[in-house]
Design a protein around this motif. Structure first.
Motif, PDB file in Angstrom:
ATOM      1  N   ASP A  33       0.829  -1.213   0.000  1.00  0.00           N
ATOM      2  CA  ASP A  33       0.000   0.000   0.000  1.00  0.00           C
ATOM      3  C   ASP A  33       0.863   1.262   0.000  1.00  0.00           C
ATOM      4  N   LEU A  34       1.956   1.244   0.759  1.00  0.00           N
ATOM      5  CA  LEU A  34       2.842   2.409   0.807  1.00  0.00           C
ATOM      6  C   LEU A  34       3.453   2.675  -0.560  1.00  0.00           C
ATOM      7  N   LYS A  35       3.921   1.634  -1.221  1.00  0.00           N
ATOM      8  CA  LYS A  35       4.510   1.816  -2.549  1.00  0.00           C
ATOM      9  C   LYS A  35       3.468   2.306  -3.548  1.00  0.00           C
ATOM     10  N   SER A  36       2.252   1.812  -3.410  1.00  0.00           N
ATOM     11  CA  SER A  36       1.178   2.248  -4.311  1.00  0.00           C
ATOM     12  C   SER A  36       0.884   3.730  -4.125  1.00  0.00           C
ATOM     13  N   GLN A  37       0.818   4.182  -2.871  1.00  0.00           N
ATOM     14  CA  GLN A  37       0.548   5.594  -2.599  1.00  0.00           C
ATOM     15  C   GLN A  37       1.691   6.484  -3.088  1.00  0.00           C
ATOM     16  N   LEU A  38       2.911   6.101  -2.787  1.00  0.00           N
ATOM     17  CA  LEU A  38       4.060   6.913  -3.197  1.00  0.00           C
ATOM     18  C   LEU A  38       4.193   6.953  -4.720  1.00  0.00           C
ATOM     19  N   GLY A  39       3.766   5.881  -5.376  1.00  0.00           N
ATOM     20  CA  GLY A  39       3.818   5.844  -6.838  1.00  0.00           C
ATOM     21  C   GLY A  39       2.903   6.859  -7.499  1.00  0.00           C
ATOM     22  N   ARG A  40       1.961   7.420  -6.740  1.00  0.00           N
ATOM     23  CA  ARG A  40       1.076   8.449  -7.295  1.00  0.00           C
ATOM     24  C   ARG A  40       1.797   9.764  -7.532  1.00  0.00           C
ATOM     25  N   GLU A  47      13.429   1.067  -6.276  1.00  0.00           N
ATOM     26  CA  GLU A  47      14.468   0.513  -5.396  1.00  0.00           C
ATOM     27  C   GLU A  47      14.751   1.467  -4.246  1.00  0.00           C
ATOM     28  N   THR A  48      14.743   2.769  -4.536  1.00  0.00           N
ATOM     29  CA  THR A  48      14.966   3.771  -3.493  1.00  0.00           C
ATOM     30  C   THR A  48      13.887   3.681  -2.422  1.00  0.00           C
ATOM     31  N   ILE A  49      12.636   3.580  -2.842  1.00  0.00           N
ATOM     32  CA  ILE A  49      11.529   3.477  -1.896  1.00  0.00           C
ATOM     33  C   ILE A  49      11.668   2.218  -1.045  1.00  0.00           C
ATOM     34  N   LYS A  78       6.583  12.979   1.392  1.00  0.00           N
ATOM     35  CA  LYS A  78       5.410  12.158   1.082  1.00  0.00           C
ATOM     36  C   LYS A  78       5.445  10.831   1.830  1.00  0.00           C
ATOM     37  N   LEU A  79       6.643  10.312   2.091  1.00  0.00           N
ATOM     38  CA  LEU A  79       6.760   9.108   2.917  1.00  0.00           C
ATOM     39  C   LEU A  79       6.187   9.369   4.302  1.00  0.00           C
ATOM     40  N   ALA A  80       6.532  10.509   4.891  1.00  0.00           N
ATOM     41  CA  ALA A  80       5.991  10.871   6.202  1.00  0.00           C
ATOM     42  C   ALA A  80       4.479  11.066   6.136  1.00  0.00           C
ATOM     43  N   GLU A  81       3.986  11.616   5.023  1.00  0.00           N
ATOM     44  CA  GLU A  81       2.547  11.855   4.874  1.00  0.00           C
ATOM     45  C   GLU A  81       1.763  10.557   4.854  1.00  0.00           C
ATOM     46  N   THR A  82       2.271   9.542   4.167  1.00  0.00           N
ATOM     47  CA  THR A  82       1.564   8.266   4.089  1.00  0.00           C
ATOM     48  C   THR A  82       1.577   7.523   5.419  1.00  0.00           C
ATOM     49  N   CYS A  84       1.435   9.180   8.510  1.00  0.00           N
ATOM     50  CA  CYS A  84       0.867  10.007   9.576  1.00  0.00           C
ATOM     51  C   CYS A  84       1.934  10.369  10.609  1.00  0.00           C
ATOM     52  N   LEU A  85       3.106  10.775  10.113  1.00  0.00           N
ATOM     53  CA  LEU A  85       4.228  11.127  10.973  1.00  0.00           C
ATOM     54  C   LEU A  85       4.585  12.597  10.808  1.00  0.00           C
ATOM     55  N   ASP A  86       5.209  13.160  11.852  1.00  0.00           N
ATOM     56  CA  ASP A  86       5.705  14.531  11.771  1.00  0.00           C
ATOM     57  C   ASP A  86       6.975  14.554  10.932  1.00  0.00           C
ATOM     58  N   PHE A  87       7.045  15.508  10.014  1.00  0.00           N
ATOM     59  CA  PHE A  87       8.190  15.626   9.112  1.00  0.00           C
ATOM     60  C   PHE A  87       8.854  16.982   9.309  1.00  0.00           C
ATOM     61  N   SER A  88      10.181  16.973   9.311  1.00  0.00           N
ATOM     62  CA  SER A  88      10.924  18.219   9.476  1.00  0.00           C
ATOM     63  C   SER A  88      12.107  18.216   8.520  1.00  0.00           C
ATOM     64  N   ARG A  89      12.300  19.335   7.856  1.00  0.00           N
ATOM     65  CA  ARG A  89      13.430  19.471   6.919  1.00  0.00           C
ATOM     66  C   ARG A  89      14.412  20.495   7.464  1.00  0.00           C
ATOM     67  N   ILE A  90      15.676  20.101   7.539  1.00  0.00           N
ATOM     68  CA  ILE A  90      16.732  20.993   8.014  1.00  0.00           C
ATOM     69  C   ILE A  90      17.704  21.222   6.861  1.00  0.00           C
ATOM     70  N   GLN A  91      17.826  22.462   6.424  1.00  0.00           N
ATOM     71  CA  GLN A  91      18.769  22.799   5.358  1.00  0.00           C
ATOM     72  C   GLN A  91      20.121  23.110   5.994  1.00  0.00           C
ATOM     73  N   PHE A  92      21.087  22.245   5.800  1.00  0.00           N
ATOM     74  CA  PHE A  92      22.402  22.438   6.397  1.00  0.00           C
ATOM     75  C   PHE A  92      23.203  23.452   5.583  1.00  0.00           C
ATOM     76  N   THR A  93      23.735  24.446   6.283  1.00  0.00           N
ATOM     77  CA  THR A  93      24.532  25.518   5.666  1.00  0.00           C
ATOM     78  C   THR A  93      25.763  25.746   6.530  1.00  0.00           C
ATOM     79  N   PRO A  94      26.788  26.416   5.997  1.00  0.00           N
ATOM     80  CA  PRO A  94      28.021  26.634   6.781  1.00  0.00           C
ATOM     81  C   PRO A  94      27.809  27.415   8.067  1.00  0.00           C
ATOM     82  N   ASP A  95      26.744  28.223   8.151  1.00  0.00           N
ATOM     83  CA  ASP A  95      26.526  29.022   9.358  1.00  0.00           C
ATOM     84  C   ASP A  95      25.517  28.382  10.317  1.00  0.00           C
TER      85      ASP A  95
END
Length: 341
Positions: A33-40, A47-49, A78-82, A84-95
Motif C-alpha cells: 500500500d505504501l509503494k502504491s501511494q508513493l507511486g502516485r 528501489e529507493t523506496i 510524502k513518505l511521512a505523509e503516508t 501520519c508522521l511529523d516531518f521536518s526538513r533541516i537545510q544544512f549551511t556553513p553558518d
C-alpha cells in the motif's frame, strides 16, 4: 498453533508463532500500500523506496546521494505523509549552529514578575528528519545531528530531552559540488545503515515527470499506517528468524571487504585501503530481516542479505587513489564481491 517452517539440517532457529505470522502478512500488505501511494507522486525510484522502507522498519537511518532535482525532498515528505508522521526538513549551511537543530533555552516572563528560561524545541523533534546537504554544515553541527541519531535524545545546557518515536534521519549529500563542504568522516558514515544512490530517470520516466509536475497541485496521499503500527512492526522485524548459515554468510561478506586482514580477494587489495567494521554485519542482518518481513517471508533468506549488501556496505569501505584513478567506485567493488559469492 505455531507456523511450521522447516529449518535446514545445520540450522536451529526460533519459529514465529501464529500471531507473528499474521503480523508479517499485515506488514507485507502495508508495504504494498505504501509503494502504491508513493507511486502516485514519485515516478520510478522503486528501489529507493524499498531501501527507505527497509531502513525505517529496521529502526535505522539512511544517507541519500544524488544530484539536484531527483525528488529527494518530495519523496521523504510524502513518505511521512503516508505514515501520519511529523516531518521536518533541516537545510544544512556553513553558518548552521547546533542549537538551530536541537533548540535552545530562551528567557521569558514567568507571569509572577520573574523571568525564567524555557526550552524551545528545534526541528529535530519530529519523526522523520530530512537533513538536506548534511556535508555543508561544520563538524560541530554534524556531531549534534549524529548524537540525536545514535542516542535518540539530545542534551542542551545539561538537560536531556527524549526525541519522539519512531525516529529516522534521512540525510542527503550532493555529489556535484564539493568545494567548501565538510565531508562526513568514515566513523560518522558508519552510523547510517544504508547509502541510497539515486540515478537519473529513464527517458519515459522523465517525460512522465514533466507531465505530472507541470499541471495541477500534487495529490494528497492516503495515510496507510500510523506511528503505533510502525513501532509494532519495528519490534516484529527484530523477531524475524535468521538461520545460522545466514549469520556466517553475512560475516564472511563483510570480512572480504578488509584487505588489511587477509580475507579480501587479491584483485581488491590495490583498490581498498580500509574495509567495513562490525556494525556492517549488524546492519546486514537487520536489513535482511526488514526486507524479509516487507516481502512477506517468515525467515531471512540469502537473497535478502544480497539485496541490501550494496546499500549497507558501499559507504563503509575506503577506496584507494588507484581505484579512483580507474573510475572504480565503492559500489562497483561491492557488486563484484557479491557476484563472486
Amino acid at each position: 498453533m505455531s507456523q511450521t517452517i522447516e529449518p535446514t539440517s545445520s540450522d536451529t532457529i526460533q519459529q514465529l508463532n501464529e500471531d507473528e505470522v499474521q503480523a508479517v502478512d499485515r506488514l507485507r500488505q502495508a508495504h504494498s500500500d505504501l509503494k502504491s501511494q508513493l507511486g502516485r507522486v514519485i515516478v520510478g525510484q522503486k528501489e529507493t523506496i524499498d531501501l527507505l522502507l527497509i531502513s525505517l522498519f529496521a529502526r535505522r537511518h539512511a544517507l541519500l546521494m544524488g544530484v539536484p532535482g531527483l525528488a529527494k525532498t518530495l519523496l521523504v515528505s510524502k513518505l511521512a505523509e503516508t505514515m501520519c508522521l511529523d516531518f521536518s526538513r533541516i537545510q544544512f549551511t556553513p553558518d548552521l549552529m547546533p542549537m538551530d537543530i536541537t533548540g535552545t533555552d530562551i528567557l521569558q516572563d514567568g507571569g509572577d514578575g520573574k523571568r525564567e528560561f524555557h526550552f524551545v524545541k528545534g526541528p529535530v523533534f519530529a519523526n522523520i528528519i530530512l537533513a538536506d546537504e548534511i556535508n555543508r554544515a561544520p563538524p560541530k553541527t554534524q556531531a549534534a545531528m549524529l548524537e540525536a541519531m545514535q542516542e535518540q535524545r539530545i542534551t542542551v545546557v545539561g538537560k536531556t530531552f527524549e526525541l519522539p518515536s519512531p525516529f529516522m534521519v534521512l540525510a542527503t549529500q550532493n555529489p556535484v559540488e564539493q568545494e567548501g563542504t565538510y565531508p562526513l568522516p568514515e566513523a560518522q558514515l558508519d552510523r547510517f545503515m544504508t547509502l541510497i544512490e539515486l540515478d537519473y530517470p529513464s527517458e519515459q520516466e522523465e517525460i512522465q515527470i514533466a507531465r505530472s509536475t507541470t499541471g495541477n497541485t500534487i495529490p494528497t496521499l492516503d495515510q496507510v499506517i500510523n506511528a503505533e503500527q510502525i513501532l509494532a512492526h519495528q519490534q516484529l522485524v527484530r523477531r524475524i528468524p535468521v538461520p545460522d548459515h545466514i549469520y556466517v554468510e553475512a560475516a564472511k561478506l563483510v570480512r572480504r571487504t578488509r584487505p588489511q586482514k587477509g580475507d579480501a580477494p587479491d584483485w581488491m587489495l590495490p583498490l581498498v585501503s580500509w574495509g567495513a567494521g562490525p556494525r556492517a554485519v549488524q546492519d546486514l542482518i537487520l536489513g535482511a530481516k526488514s526486507r524479509a518481513a516487507l516481502e512477506g517471508s517468515y525467515m531471512v533468506r540469502s537473497e535478502d542479505v544480497l539485496a541490501v549488501a550494496k546499500a549497507v556496505l558501499s559507504h563503509r569501505i575506503v577506496t584507494t587513489f588507484a581505484a579512483q584513478a580507474e573510475g572504480m567506485r565503492a559500489g562497483d567493488i561491492i557488486e563484484r564481491l557479491i557476484s563472486e559469492l
